[in-house]
Design a protein around this motif. Structure first.
Motif, PDB file in Angstrom:
ATOM      1  N   GLU A 189       0.827  -1.205   0.000  1.00 16.46           N
ATOM      2  CA  GLU A 189       0.000   0.000   0.000  1.00 16.46           C
ATOM      3  C   GLU A 189       0.865   1.260   0.000  1.00 16.46           C
ATOM      4  OE1 GLU A 189      -3.609   2.037   2.653  1.00 16.46           O
ATOM      5  OE2 GLU A 189      -2.534   0.287   3.410  1.00 16.46           O
ATOM      6  N   GLU A 190       1.926   1.253   0.823  1.00 19.84           N
ATOM      7  CA  GLU A 190       2.836   2.403   0.848  1.00 19.84           C
ATOM      8  C   GLU A 190       3.546   2.551  -0.496  1.00 19.84           C
ATOM      9  OE1 GLU A 190       4.483   3.099   5.318  1.00 19.84           O
ATOM     10  OE2 GLU A 190       5.172   1.273   4.315  1.00 19.84           O
ATOM     11  N   TYR A 191       3.942   1.419  -1.073  1.00 15.81           N
ATOM     12  CA  TYR A 191       4.637   1.512  -2.362  1.00 15.81           C
ATOM     13  C   TYR A 191       3.736   2.131  -3.420  1.00 15.81           C
ATOM     14  CZ  TYR A 191       6.888   0.713  -6.705  1.00 15.81           C
ATOM     15  OH  TYR A 191       7.436   0.951  -7.942  1.00 15.81           O
ATOM     16  N   VAL A 192       2.512   1.678  -3.514  1.00 13.93           N
ATOM     17  CA  VAL A 192       1.594   2.218  -4.520  1.00 13.93           C
ATOM     18  C   VAL A 192       1.368   3.710  -4.274  1.00 13.93           C
ATOM     19  CG1 VAL A 192      -0.775   2.138  -5.397  1.00 13.93           C
ATOM     20  CG2 VAL A 192       0.488   0.017  -5.002  1.00 13.93           C
ATOM     21  N   ARG A 193       1.291   4.094  -3.028  1.00 12.40           N
ATOM     22  CA  ARG A 193       1.136   5.520  -2.713  1.00 12.40           C
ATOM     23  C   ARG A 193       2.345   6.315  -3.209  1.00 12.40           C
ATOM     24  NH1 ARG A 193       0.876   8.164   3.359  1.00 12.40           N
ATOM     25  NH2 ARG A 193       0.311  10.290   2.710  1.00 12.40           N
ATOM     26  N   LEU A 194       3.549   5.771  -2.991  1.00 15.03           N
ATOM     27  CA  LEU A 194       4.762   6.439  -3.467  1.00 15.03           C
ATOM     28  C   LEU A 194       4.783   6.498  -4.984  1.00 15.03           C
ATOM     29  CD1 LEU A 194       7.521   7.500  -2.121  1.00 15.03           C
ATOM     30  CD2 LEU A 194       8.488   5.389  -3.049  1.00 15.03           C
ATOM     31  N   LEU A 195       4.401   5.400  -5.618  1.00 12.77           N
ATOM     32  CA  LEU A 195       4.369   5.326  -7.079  1.00 12.77           C
ATOM     33  C   LEU A 195       3.453   6.398  -7.655  1.00 12.77           C
ATOM     34  CD1 LEU A 195       5.309   3.515  -9.525  1.00 12.77           C
ATOM     35  CD2 LEU A 195       3.195   2.217  -9.175  1.00 12.77           C
ATOM     36  N   ARG A 196       2.319   6.607  -7.007  1.00 17.39           N
ATOM     37  CA  ARG A 196       1.349   7.592  -7.509  1.00 17.39           C
ATOM     38  C   ARG A 196       1.800   9.024  -7.268  1.00 17.39           C
ATOM     39  NH1 ARG A 196      -2.705   4.760  -9.461  1.00 17.39           N
ATOM     40  NH2 ARG A 196      -3.452   2.861  -8.429  1.00 17.39           N
ATOM     41  N   ILE A 197       2.794   9.223  -6.431  1.00 15.60           N
ATOM     42  CA  ILE A 197       3.414  10.545  -6.294  1.00 15.60           C
ATOM     43  C   ILE A 197       4.488  10.735  -7.362  1.00 15.60           C
ATOM     44  CG2 ILE A 197       4.836  12.012  -4.794  1.00 15.60           C
ATOM     45  CD1 ILE A 197       3.467  10.619  -2.393  1.00 15.60           C
ATOM     46  N   ALA A 198       5.296   9.689  -7.551  1.00 14.56           N
ATOM     47  CA  ALA A 198       6.430   9.794  -8.470  1.00 14.56           C
ATOM     48  C   ALA A 198       6.005   9.848  -9.930  1.00 14.56           C
ATOM     49  CB  ALA A 198       7.382   8.616  -8.249  1.00 14.56           C
ATOM     50  N   TYR A 199       5.026   9.038 -10.306  1.00 18.64           N
ATOM     51  CA  TYR A 199       4.662   8.916 -11.727  1.00 18.64           C
ATOM     52  C   TYR A 199       4.260  10.253 -12.351  1.00 18.64           C
ATOM     53  CZ  TYR A 199       2.591   6.904 -15.966  1.00 18.64           C
ATOM     54  OH  TYR A 199       2.287   6.596 -17.275  1.00 18.64           O
ATOM     55  N   PRO A 200       3.311  10.992 -11.777  1.00 16.25           N
ATOM     56  CA  PRO A 200       2.963  12.270 -12.404  1.00 16.25           C
ATOM     57  C   PRO A 200       4.097  13.288 -12.363  1.00 16.25           C
ATOM     58  CG  PRO A 200       1.796  12.001 -10.317  1.00 16.25           C
ATOM     59  CD  PRO A 200       2.440  10.693 -10.621  1.00 16.25           C
ATOM     60  N   ALA A 201       4.931  13.227 -11.326  1.00 13.59           N
ATOM     61  CA  ALA A 201       6.064  14.152 -11.258  1.00 13.59           C
ATOM     62  C   ALA A 201       7.045  13.885 -12.396  1.00 13.59           C
ATOM     63  CB  ALA A 201       6.765  14.027  -9.906  1.00 13.59           C
ATOM     64  N   ILE A 202       7.303  12.606 -12.672  1.00 10.49           N
ATOM     65  CA  ILE A 202       8.218  12.250 -13.759  1.00 10.49           C
ATOM     66  C   ILE A 202       7.642  12.663 -15.105  1.00 10.49           C
ATOM     67  CG2 ILE A 202       9.218  10.284 -15.006  1.00 10.49           C
ATOM     68  CD1 ILE A 202       9.442   8.863 -12.274  1.00 10.49           C
ATOM     69  N   LYS A 203       6.376  12.356 -15.342  1.00 10.74           N
ATOM     70  CA  LYS A 203       5.756  12.659 -16.629  1.00 10.74           C
ATOM     71  C   LYS A 203       5.637  14.160 -16.854  1.00 10.74           C
ATOM     72  CE  LYS A 203       4.891   8.451 -18.106  1.00 10.74           C
ATOM     73  NZ  LYS A 203       5.355   7.904 -19.410  1.00 10.74           N
ATOM     74  N   ALA A 204       5.423  14.941 -15.788  1.00 11.09           N
ATOM     75  CA  ALA A 204       5.346  16.395 -15.939  1.00 11.09           C
ATOM     76  C   ALA A 204       6.693  16.973 -16.339  1.00 11.09           C
ATOM     77  CB  ALA A 204       4.859  17.031 -14.632  1.00 11.09           C
ATOM     78  N   ALA A 205       7.776  16.409 -15.792  1.00 11.98           N
ATOM     79  CA  ALA A 205       9.114  16.902 -16.132  1.00 11.98           C
ATOM     80  C   ALA A 205       9.573  16.409 -17.489  1.00 11.98           C
ATOM     81  CB  ALA A 205      10.111  16.467 -15.049  1.00 11.98           C
ATOM     82  N   ASP A 206       9.186  15.173 -17.853  1.00 10.94           N
ATOM     83  CA  ASP A 206       9.613  14.587 -19.125  1.00 10.94           C
ATOM     84  C   ASP A 206       8.493  13.701 -19.666  1.00 10.94           C
ATOM     85  OD1 ASP A 206      10.799  13.371 -21.289  1.00 10.94           O
ATOM     86  OD2 ASP A 206      12.282  12.239 -20.124  1.00 10.94           O
ATOM     87  N   PRO A 207       7.661  14.230 -20.548  1.00 13.13           N
ATOM     88  CA  PRO A 207       6.545  13.430 -21.091  1.00 13.13           C
ATOM     89  C   PRO A 207       6.988  12.168 -21.815  1.00 13.13           C
ATOM     90  CG  PRO A 207       6.239  15.765 -21.574  1.00 13.13           C
ATOM     91  CD  PRO A 207       7.631  15.625 -21.034  1.00 13.13           C
ATOM     92  N   ASP A 208       8.260  12.103 -22.244  1.00 10.46           N
ATOM     93  CA  ASP A 208       8.760  10.924 -22.938  1.00 10.46           C
ATOM     94  C   ASP A 208       9.355   9.879 -21.987  1.00 10.46           C
ATOM     95  OD1 ASP A 208       8.098  11.919 -25.481  1.00 10.46           O
ATOM     96  OD2 ASP A 208       9.959  13.082 -25.567  1.00 10.46           O
ATOM     97  N   ALA A 209       9.326  10.163 -20.700  1.00 13.53           N
ATOM     98  CA  ALA A 209       9.911   9.237 -19.733  1.00 13.53           C
ATOM     99  C   ALA A 209       9.127   7.936 -19.668  1.00 13.53           C
ATOM    100  CB  ALA A 209       9.964   9.885 -18.354  1.00 13.53           C
TER     101      ALA A 209
END
Length: 300
Positions: free
Chosen positions: A167-187
């Motif tokens: 549960e904690e991992y999925v929560r972390l993933l959902r923070i990281a994923y949009p941050a990565i895509k916002a910085a680099d849409p091709d990531a």
């Protein structure tokens, strides 16, 4: 009599790749400083970094104070040697931000690297800063960056390397994923690597696999329900990664189980990578390996 002239050898035709077949990429795992040219001479052009280079607490040892030197040095060395692909596994371990960081007197079972609530925005900022520095878009890039870096794993391996819950991992993933895509849409974002060698090793029958999937949790991995829980969060990753550390026969069975889980969760087809592969039994008793400490004197 004159010898009978021998026939000229008939050249073997080059096999035609199957339409739609994915290319095979051989990669260096846990690349370290000082060896990029030697790897490049062998024809390798992709590497996953040694963990230490991208651990949050190494890159940002104090809030807002980024230490880019070792990571920049790695990227510069490998890109200069001809590496066009690099993978960074972003890791939330931090002595100041983790909920319960490793420390003397703290039992491993009590460690929790998930960020404290007051530092969740700082974690997103760390992820953004790393991706922005290496996306080659001309904004806040590393000086001298030759190629963009698009591949980012969220944590290292779904074993003791991630001491928290699914549960904690999925929560972390959902923070990281949009941050990565916002910085680099091709990531491309990789799910933390699964390790299920004890389930699929040895070419077991379907009946044996079904039995093993009901086993109690193994010391090397998380439980099967936890593995299923993170795979189900398929809106927050692009690639599934697993580590093949046993007999090669585990590879097709593990990949098929992952595909079945993806289909069961409506995730469709996602690429599956093998991010770590070696016959572990061959190294038993070989001796310890002490990796370099690029952030010396304090490397997490």
């Amino acid at each position: 009599p004159s010898p009978t002239p021998s026939r000229a050898p008939i050249p073997t035709p080059t096999p035609t790749p199957t339409a739609g077949a994915a290319p095979l990429t051989l990669s260096v795992e846990y690349g370290i400083l000082g060896v990029a040219e030697a790897y490049a001479a062998a024809g390798v052009a992709y590497s996953k970094l040694q963990d230490a280079f991208v651990i949050w607490g190494n890159v940002e040892p104090e809030p807002g104070q980024y230490q880019w030197g070792p990571l920049d040095a790695f990227v510069s060395e490998y890109q200069s040697a001809g590496f066009t692909g690099l993978q960074m596994d972003l890791t939330a371990l931090s002595p100041w931000a983790s909920s319960v960081p490793p420390a003397l007197g703290i039992a491993p079972k009590d460690v929790d690297t998930f960020p404290k609530d007051e530092y969740l925005d700082d974690y997103a900022a760390y992820v953004t800063a790393v991706v922005e520095r290496y996306d080659h878009d001309g904004v806040d890039d590393m000086p001298g960056l030759l190629y963009p870096i698009h591949d980012y794993g969220i944590e290292r391996e779904f074993t003791g390397y991630w001491p928290g819950t699914a549960e904690e991992y999925v929560r972390l993933l959902r923070i990281a994923y949009p941050a990565i895509k916002a910085a680099d849409p091709d990531a491309r974002v990789l799910l933390v690597a699964l390790l299920m060698a004890d389930i699929f090793d040895g070419n077991p029958t379907p009946e044996e696999i079904a039995r093993r999937l009901t086993k109690e949790i193994d010391y090397m991995r998380k439980s099967v329900p936890e593995n299923r829980a993170i795979l189900a969060a398929c809106d927050a990753y692009d690639i599934v990664d697993f580590h093949a550390l046993a007999n090669y026969t585990e590879i097709p069975l593990t990949a098929q189980w992952i595909r079945d889980e993806l289909q069961a969760n409506g995730c469709g087809d996602k690429p599956i990578w093998i991010g770590d592969a070696f016959p572990m039994s061959a190294l038993v008793g070989f001796g310890g390996f002490v990796p370099p400490i690029p952030f010396a004197p304090a490397t997490l």
